[in-house]
Design a protein around this motif. Sequence first.
Motif, short mmCIF file in Angstrom:
data_model
loop_
_atom_site.label_atom_id
_atom_site.label_comp_id
_atom_site.label_asym_id
_atom_site.label_seq_id
_atom_site.Cartn_x
_atom_site.Cartn_y
_atom_site.Cartn_z
N VAL A 402 -33.95 53.57 -31.18
CA VAL A 402 -32.53 53.47 -30.89
C VAL A 402 -31.96 52.35 -31.75
N GLU A 403 -30.80 52.58 -32.28
CA GLU A 403 -30.17 51.55 -33.11
C GLU A 403 -29.81 50.34 -32.25
N GLN A 404 -30.17 49.18 -32.73
CA GLN A 404 -30.00 47.97 -31.93
C GLN A 404 -30.10 46.77 -32.86
N GLN A 405 -29.36 45.72 -32.59
CA GLN A 405 -29.44 44.51 -33.41
C GLN A 405 -30.60 43.65 -32.95
N TYR A 406 -31.48 43.32 -33.90
CA TYR A 406 -32.63 42.46 -33.58
C TYR A 406 -32.52 41.10 -34.25
#
Length: 438
Positions: A402-406
């Motif tokens: 899932v697209e997510q800021q890390y």
Amino acid sequence: MDLFDYMREANQEKEAPLASRMRPETLDEVVGQQHIIGKDKLLYRAIRADKLRSVIFYGPPGTGKTTLAKVIANTTSAAFQQINATSAGKKDMEEVVKEAKDLRGMYGKKTILFIDEIHRFNKGQQDYLLPFVEDGTVILIGATTENPYFEVNSALLSRSSIFELNPLSAEDIRTLLKRAVCDTVKGMGSFRAQIDEDALDFLADVSGGDARSALNAVELGILTTDRSDDGIIHITLDVASECIQKRAVNYDKRGDNHYNIISAFIKSMRGSDPDAAVFYLAKMLYAGEDVKFIARRIMICAAEDVGNADPMALTVAVAAAQAVERVGMPEGQIILSQAVTYVASAPKSNSATKAIFAAGEAVRSTTAAVPAHLRDAHYKGAQKLGRGTGYKYAHDYPGHYVEQQYLPDEIKDARFYEPGVLGYEKKIKEHLEELRKQ
């Protein structure tokens, strides 16, 4: 012992090889192994106090395992018995045990049993010794070139202290050789020989920490070299090279040529030339380079220059390093050759190397904080602080992604790892590109 027996033993001692004659008789004469027999160490104190318990000496040939046993024999008040596991059988052990029981019962005297190459005994032979070691009938000293945790019964190991002997340093070998050349009692001093400094350096390096090998070469050189016009036997570099059957290659471990060959070795693997890489490997091995040092360089090259283009390269390199330590030389050269040719032949990528350097620079140049949704939320009150709120668990989504800021906000769009297009890394690149399209 009658006069004839005394004369026969004296003659045998005189005719014994130099390495045997030069064995130390006291702890203070022992060269090297200070990590276990330094004056502040347990083994030193136990031997001096004659309070030794069962021990196993483990290390490569020529590092002093038998020497330490002989020193113990010379300093102990206990009876000392020696057998070699390559030729001894159960009957030999039964005789030793019987004598030990008699001495203990009649005189209260202990018996030390030294078993050379104890790893040669099978499980049944080792099991036979166990009760007599356990009840103190014999104090066992085992010597082995093999890892005792693989070759000696766990029951014996649990009742023994393990002392690992290291290959002697070049300086240790130099000390022993100079002592052997000058000693007029046990050594070759009566031959009026001299050994050149470069010959000493060469033998100390090429012997690989094996004192016996170096001493044998010196003895052969002195016995077979004609005297010069000055009446002295000169052991030169050429003589030393011939006697140890290794050519004195231009390879000084402390000089520029050492680093030149290492550099050529690494660059040949990086440049995908297995022929050149294995040539420089052979040159280093021939010159007596430390195999652990070579194995470390192969592992570094596998990660630095092959990386994810062939992830198996690092696996092969690590396995080779472990196998060489387990097997030893000369067979270890085959293992190193396999690793070197694999790493040299593998597709190359330095993307992992560039990634860590770029990330390191980002760490040094920013003070970015971990995003709140990625912070630890496994404690009371974490939710009130906003810790972990909004985190998306990747396995709950199609394709486990899932697209997510890390990354932290300050560098959220940074790219540190840029996969190459060779080998397996091409698949990694394609996979990441597909994910980033979602």
